[in-house]
Motif scaffolding. Sequence first.
Motif, mmCIF file in Angstrom:
data_model
loop_
_atom_site.group_PDB
_atom_site.id
_atom_site.type_symbol
_atom_site.label_atom_id
_atom_site.label_comp_id
_atom_site.label_asym_id
_atom_site.label_seq_id
_atom_site.Cartn_x
_atom_site.Cartn_y
_atom_site.Cartn_z
ATOM 1 N N PRO A 273 45.274 48.717 37.744
ATOM 2 C CA PRO A 273 44.403 49.848 38.084
ATOM 3 C C PRO A 273 42.990 49.411 38.462
ATOM 4 N N GLY A 274 42.509 48.343 37.830
ATOM 5 C CA GLY A 274 41.199 47.811 38.197
ATOM 6 C C GLY A 274 41.160 47.330 39.633
ATOM 7 N N ASP A 275 42.266 46.777 40.117
ATOM 8 C CA ASP A 275 42.330 46.352 41.521
ATOM 9 C C ASP A 275 42.254 47.553 42.459
ATOM 10 N N MET A 276 42.855 48.653 42.046
ATOM 11 C CA MET A 276 42.785 49.864 42.873
ATOM 12 C C MET A 276 41.341 50.340 43.008
ATOM 13 N N LEU A 277 40.589 50.240 41.928
ATOM 14 C CA LEU A 277 39.167 50.588 41.997
ATOM 15 C C LEU A 277 38.428 49.685 42.976
ATOM 16 N N GLN A 278 38.816 48.426 43.028
ATOM 17 C CA GLN A 278 38.148 47.477 43.910
ATOM 18 C C GLN A 278 38.462 47.744 45.384
ATOM 19 N N TYR A 279 39.684 48.200 45.678
ATOM 20 C CA TYR A 279 40.079 48.401 47.063
ATOM 21 C C TYR A 279 39.750 49.790 47.593
ATOM 22 N N LEU A 280 39.476 50.741 46.720
ATOM 23 C CA LEU A 280 39.141 52.084 47.173
ATOM 24 C C LEU A 280 37.962 52.102 48.151
ATOM 25 N N PRO A 281 36.858 51.388 47.896
ATOM 26 C CA PRO A 281 35.741 51.435 48.847
ATOM 27 C C PRO A 281 36.113 50.998 50.263
ATOM 28 N N GLU A 282 37.089 50.099 50.382
ATOM 29 C CA GLU A 282 37.506 49.663 51.720
ATOM 30 C C GLU A 282 38.070 50.837 52.512
ATOM 31 N N LEU A 283 38.796 51.729 51.836
ATOM 32 C CA LEU A 283 39.342 52.905 52.496
ATOM 33 C C LEU A 283 38.253 53.883 52.909
ATOM 34 N N LEU A 284 37.174 53.903 52.142
ATOM 35 C CA LEU A 284 36.122 54.893 52.358
ATOM 36 C C LEU A 284 35.108 54.480 53.418
#
Length: 292
Positions: A273-284
């Motif tokens: 789940p921590g990795d998902m937090l890290q990759y979310l900004p790339e989508l935004l």
Amino acid sequence: MAEAFIEIAQAYVDGILPRRKPDADKNAFGRVLCVCGSAGYTGAAYFAAQGAVRMGSGVVTLATPEKAWPVLAVKLNEPVVRPMPCGTDGMLSREALPVLTALAARADAVLIGCGLGRSDAVTEIVCALLQGAKCPVVLDADGINALSAHKDVLQQTAQPVVLTPHAAEFERLSGIKQPDTESLSGFAQENRCILLYKGHRTRIFAPDGRMYRNHSGNPGMAKGGSGDVLAGMLVSLCGQGISPVQAACAAAWLHGRAGDLAANRLSEYGMTPGDMLQYLPELLKRYNTREW
């Protein structure tokens, strides 16, 4: 009942998320309150608060029992972490309710439930906050469990509450095991709530009968903490002024896509789940005011 789902995809989310005004300040992007955590269950509160931060909230306040506060105050830099009165069990006590009520009154959206635990005091706090809140409320995990014997509270809220159960939580809440589309939609309509039913092809049911289906995500997301990240993202979007139904749809899709990026780069086995937090900004990045 014919299944008439609106399918959630990139184009749908693009129509929901606005570009930010260049002269905006933090107050333009919402103040959200996360009532989460208990002694021994600090991870859920951490992921929820960070989900709200990463999704772009202006100010995130995490209200957590004082026995969980030392851990979370060290782990979290961006959110304001407020210690709340708690009992010997490490969960919120009734003495926390006046402070929580005051904090909720100043919030643009409230998340209740991640890692709260189960007790009579927690149930009383959850019901009181739901009845008193004027802003959108997202109810997750133990917040949902607290309503199992008090579903009538959903009819007493200022606006429809967003519930984010997985299968076991929904069964405890409704008594329905392996629900079909008709029973899920019926629950949302009868109880005047927005139901985000988590699982493979997460589905969102609105109180007016509209239904939405998400297609992003993968089995690597089936790890403790993933749902807490989603809850934080969802309350963040509500706090930014997006309608709760649209916020639920956008959060579900972005959450799944962040999980897909993590799986593609780190594997379904190894992602967290921590990795998902890290990759979310790339989508935004696509919603930036301009290309930097």
